[in-house]
Design a protein around this motif. Structure first.
Motif, PDB file in Angstrom:
ATOM      1  N   MET A 247     -47.916  -3.648  81.818  1.00  0.00           N
ATOM      2  CA  MET A 247     -48.776  -2.898  80.904  1.00  0.00           C
ATOM      3  C   MET A 247     -48.038  -2.558  79.608  1.00  0.00           C
ATOM      4  SD  MET A 247     -51.662  -2.848  82.341  1.00  0.00           S
ATOM      5  CE  MET A 247     -51.192  -4.439  83.093  1.00  0.00           C
ATOM      6  N   THR A 248     -46.744  -2.290  79.723  1.00  0.00           N
ATOM      7  CA  THR A 248     -45.951  -2.030  78.525  1.00  0.00           C
ATOM      8  C   THR A 248     -45.952  -3.242  77.605  1.00  0.00           C
ATOM      9  OG1 THR A 248     -44.510  -0.424  79.635  1.00  0.00           O
ATOM     10  CG2 THR A 248     -43.637  -1.500  77.667  1.00  0.00           C
ATOM     11  N   GLY A 249     -45.838  -4.427  78.199  1.00  0.00           N
ATOM     12  CA  GLY A 249     -45.854  -5.645  77.416  1.00  0.00           C
ATOM     13  C   GLY A 249     -47.166  -5.842  76.674  1.00  0.00           C
ATOM     14  N   ILE A 250     -48.278  -5.586  77.369  1.00  0.00           N
ATOM     15  CA  ILE A 250     -49.596  -5.741  76.752  1.00  0.00           C
ATOM     16  C   ILE A 250     -49.781  -4.742  75.613  1.00  0.00           C
ATOM     17  CG2 ILE A 250     -52.079  -5.453  77.149  1.00  0.00           C
ATOM     18  CD1 ILE A 250     -51.627  -6.580  79.968  1.00  0.00           C
ATOM     19  N   VAL A 251     -49.436  -3.488  75.866  1.00  0.00           N
ATOM     20  CA  VAL A 251     -49.608  -2.443  74.846  1.00  0.00           C
ATOM     21  C   VAL A 251     -48.696  -2.696  73.652  1.00  0.00           C
ATOM     22  CG1 VAL A 251     -49.348   0.020  74.366  1.00  0.00           C
ATOM     23  CG2 VAL A 251     -50.403  -0.724  76.504  1.00  0.00           C
ATOM     24  N   LEU A 252     -47.454  -3.102  73.909  1.00  0.00           N
ATOM     25  CA  LEU A 252     -46.526  -3.403  72.806  1.00  0.00           C
ATOM     26  C   LEU A 252     -47.062  -4.523  71.926  1.00  0.00           C
ATOM     27  CD1 LEU A 252     -42.809  -3.291  74.037  1.00  0.00           C
ATOM     28  CD2 LEU A 252     -43.793  -2.142  72.057  1.00  0.00           C
TER      29      LEU A 252
ATOM     30  N   GLU B 243     -38.380 -10.239  72.865  1.00  0.00           N
ATOM     31  CA  GLU B 243     -38.251  -8.980  72.130  1.00  0.00           C
ATOM     32  C   GLU B 243     -38.848  -7.824  72.922  1.00  0.00           C
ATOM     33  OE1 GLU B 243     -38.272 -10.163  67.401  1.00  0.00           O
ATOM     34  OE2 GLU B 243     -40.150 -10.328  68.527  1.00  0.00           O
ATOM     35  N   LYS B 244     -39.948  -8.067  73.611  1.00  0.00           N
ATOM     36  CA  LYS B 244     -40.552  -7.009  74.440  1.00  0.00           C
ATOM     37  C   LYS B 244     -39.623  -6.617  75.573  1.00  0.00           C
ATOM     38  CE  LYS B 244     -44.495  -9.220  74.960  1.00  0.00           C
ATOM     39  NZ  LYS B 244     -45.873  -9.540  75.382  1.00  0.00           N
ATOM     40  N   ASP B 245     -39.018  -7.598  76.225  1.00  0.00           N
ATOM     41  CA  ASP B 245     -38.069  -7.296  77.303  1.00  0.00           C
ATOM     42  C   ASP B 245     -36.862  -6.534  76.759  1.00  0.00           C
ATOM     43  OD1 ASP B 245     -39.680  -8.539  79.162  1.00  0.00           O
ATOM     44  OD2 ASP B 245     -38.578 -10.441  79.115  1.00  0.00           O
ATOM     45  N   PHE B 246     -36.360  -6.977  75.613  1.00  0.00           N
ATOM     46  CA  PHE B 246     -35.209  -6.323  74.996  1.00  0.00           C
ATOM     47  C   PHE B 246     -35.553  -4.889  74.617  1.00  0.00           C
ATOM     48  CE2 PHE B 246     -32.750  -5.235  71.162  1.00  0.00           C
ATOM     49  CZ  PHE B 246     -31.463  -5.397  71.644  1.00  0.00           C
ATOM     50  N   PHE B 247     -36.691  -4.704  73.982  1.00  0.00           N
ATOM     51  CA  PHE B 247     -37.119  -3.363  73.575  1.00  0.00           C
ATOM     52  C   PHE B 247     -37.251  -2.459  74.794  1.00  0.00           C
ATOM     53  CE2 PHE B 247     -40.371  -0.176  72.827  1.00  0.00           C
ATOM     54  CZ  PHE B 247     -39.995   0.373  71.617  1.00  0.00           C
ATOM     55  N   GLY B 248     -37.885  -2.961  75.854  1.00  0.00           N
ATOM     56  CA  GLY B 248     -38.076  -2.150  77.054  1.00  0.00           C
ATOM     57  C   GLY B 248     -36.769  -1.712  77.684  1.00  0.00           C
TER      58      GLY B 248
ATOM     59  N   ILE C 275     -34.908   0.843  75.162  1.00  0.00           N
ATOM     60  CA  ILE C 275     -35.553   2.157  75.048  1.00  0.00           C
ATOM     61  C   ILE C 275     -35.377   2.948  76.338  1.00  0.00           C
ATOM     62  CG2 ILE C 275     -37.857   1.481  75.862  1.00  0.00           C
ATOM     63  CD1 ILE C 275     -37.014   3.934  73.014  1.00  0.00           C
ATOM     64  N   GLU C 276     -35.339   2.266  77.469  1.00  0.00           N
ATOM     65  CA  GLU C 276     -35.118   2.967  78.740  1.00  0.00           C
ATOM     66  C   GLU C 276     -33.728   3.600  78.772  1.00  0.00           C
ATOM     67  OE1 GLU C 276     -35.374   2.197  83.580  1.00  0.00           O
ATOM     68  OE2 GLU C 276     -35.504   0.509  82.191  1.00  0.00           O
ATOM     69  N   LEU C 277     -32.730   2.849  78.353  1.00  0.00           N
ATOM     70  CA  LEU C 277     -31.359   3.383  78.321  1.00  0.00           C
ATOM     71  C   LEU C 277     -31.259   4.589  77.388  1.00  0.00           C
ATOM     72  CD1 LEU C 277     -29.327   0.050  78.158  1.00  0.00           C
ATOM     73  CD2 LEU C 277     -29.333   1.685  80.056  1.00  0.00           C
TER      74      LEU C 277
ATOM     75  N   ALA D  48     -27.778   1.243  72.407  1.00  0.00           N
ATOM     76  CA  ALA D  48     -29.206   0.944  72.555  1.00  0.00           C
ATOM     77  C   ALA D  48     -29.999   1.484  71.370  1.00  0.00           C
ATOM     78  CB  ALA D  48     -29.733   1.533  73.864  1.00  0.00           C
ATOM     79  N   ALA D  49     -29.664   2.699  70.942  1.00  0.00           N
ATOM     80  CA  ALA D  49     -30.361   3.298  69.796  1.00  0.00           C
ATOM     81  C   ALA D  49     -30.140   2.465  68.537  1.00  0.00           C
ATOM     82  CB  ALA D  49     -29.883   4.728  69.584  1.00  0.00           C
ATOM     83  N   GLN D  50     -28.925   1.972  68.339  1.00  0.00           N
ATOM     84  CA  GLN D  50     -28.649   1.123  67.186  1.00  0.00           C
ATOM     85  C   GLN D  50     -29.390  -0.212  67.279  1.00  0.00           C
ATOM     86  OE1 GLN D  50     -26.957   1.757  64.270  1.00  0.00           O
ATOM     87  NE2 GLN D  50     -27.034   3.844  65.091  1.00  0.00           N
ATOM     88  N   ASN D  51     -29.488  -0.738  68.496  1.00  0.00           N
ATOM     89  CA  ASN D  51     -30.225  -1.988  68.681  1.00  0.00           C
ATOM     90  C   ASN D  51     -31.710  -1.813  68.363  1.00  0.00           C
ATOM     91  OD1 ASN D  51     -27.967  -3.456  69.462  1.00  0.00           O
ATOM     92  ND2 ASN D  51     -28.279  -3.078  71.639  1.00  0.00           N
ATOM     93  N   LEU D  52     -32.269  -0.678  68.748  1.00  0.00           N
ATOM     94  CA  LEU D  52     -33.671  -0.394  68.431  1.00  0.00           C
ATOM     95  C   LEU D  52     -33.865  -0.268  66.922  1.00  0.00           C
ATOM     96  CD1 LEU D  52     -34.444   2.196  71.247  1.00  0.00           C
ATOM     97  CD2 LEU D  52     -35.360  -0.121  71.077  1.00  0.00           C
ATOM     98  N   LYS D  53     -32.888   0.341  66.264  1.00  0.00           N
ATOM     99  CA  LYS D  53     -32.963   0.470  64.810  1.00  0.00           C
ATOM    100  C   LYS D  53     -32.925  -0.908  64.150  1.00  0.00           C
ATOM    101  CE  LYS D  53     -30.761   2.881  60.923  1.00  0.00           C
ATOM    102  NZ  LYS D  53     -29.672   3.821  60.525  1.00  0.00           N
ATOM    103  N   LYS D  54     -32.038  -1.791  64.633  1.00  0.00           N
ATOM    104  CA  LYS D  54     -31.948  -3.143  64.077  1.00  0.00           C
ATOM    105  C   LYS D  54     -33.252  -3.910  64.284  1.00  0.00           C
ATOM    106  CE  LYS D  54     -26.954  -3.594  64.837  1.00  0.00           C
ATOM    107  NZ  LYS D  54     -25.894  -4.281  65.640  1.00  0.00           N
TER     108      LYS D  54
END
Length: 213
Positions: A37-42, A58-63, A66-68, A99-105
């Motif tokens: 469901m996260t994948g669909i919503v993203l 990218e969805k797998d990476f983001f998930g 963001i969890e970490l 992880a936070a820096q990766n999300l920013k990138k």
């Protein structure tokens, strides 16, 4: 109307997911409903709010990232002040900062992809409003706002849907009633179903979710 466009996009992504995941005999196995469901919503949010076609990787990476980050910054650090004082000695906290820096990138990548478009696909999207607003004079400020919308927009929605689907699986009678109600309407008018509204309200009453899931 952006809400209707997002709804149509989510419906399209859901139909593809049903075809690829549920109707393929080769994939007759269990799956993580929250992840799906996260994948669909993203996907729906990325395309409608950010004019960005997010890939499966990218969805797998983001998930994962963001969890970490959420585990550290919303669950562990608030109840243990020592993690802030001695954070660099704690591998999990160091990894959360990465992880936070990766999300920013990743968000910078979304922003740059928007800039490189000859013209926006749709007017009035979240990313257009932020990019053209004088309230965010620097790229860092724009990215910070975009990350907030991306996280808040997908997390609560996907978790709420996941819990509702779980409760419907536990209550097949309610599932049949909901199917009967929706079958009388076209997909564009499903929001008018009183039974669907009651199911959503009950699911959110049983499993209220916050931004950390």
């Amino acid at each position: 109307n952006h809400i209707k466009r997002m709804t149509r996009m989510a419906m399209e992504k859901t139909e593809v997911w049903i075809r690829d995941m549920l109707m393929d005999p080769a994939k007759n196995s269990s799956f993580d409903v929250s992840k799906e469901m996260t994948g669909i919503v993203l996907s729906a949010i990325s395309e409608t709010a950010f004019d960005y076609d997010i890939s499966a990787d990218e969805k797998d990476f983001f998930g994962a990232e963001i969890e970490l980050a959420l585990i550290e910054f919303t669950l562990k650090a608030p109840v243990n002040p020592l993690r802030r004082l001695f954070g660099w000695f704690i591998p999990g906290r160091r990894r959360a900062f990465v992880a936070a820096q990766n999300l920013k990138k990743m968000t910078f990548q979304i922003m740059n992809a928007y800039r490189n478009k000859e013209e926006p696909h749709h007017n009035g999207t979240i990313i257009q409003l932020i990019m053209e607003s004088d309230a965010y004079p620097t790229d860092d400020e724009k990215v910070a706002e975009l990350i907030g919308f991306l996280i808040a927009g997908h997390d609560t929605t996907s978790n709420s849907i996941s819990w509702i689907l779980l409760e419907l699986a536990r209550n097949p009678d309610e599932q049949r009633k909901l199917r009967a109600s929706l079958s009388q309407l076209s997909p564009d008018n499903w929001s008018r179903s009183e039974h669907l509204k009651r199911v959503i309200k009950e699911g959110m009453r049983l499993h209220p979710v916050a931004s950390a899931g």
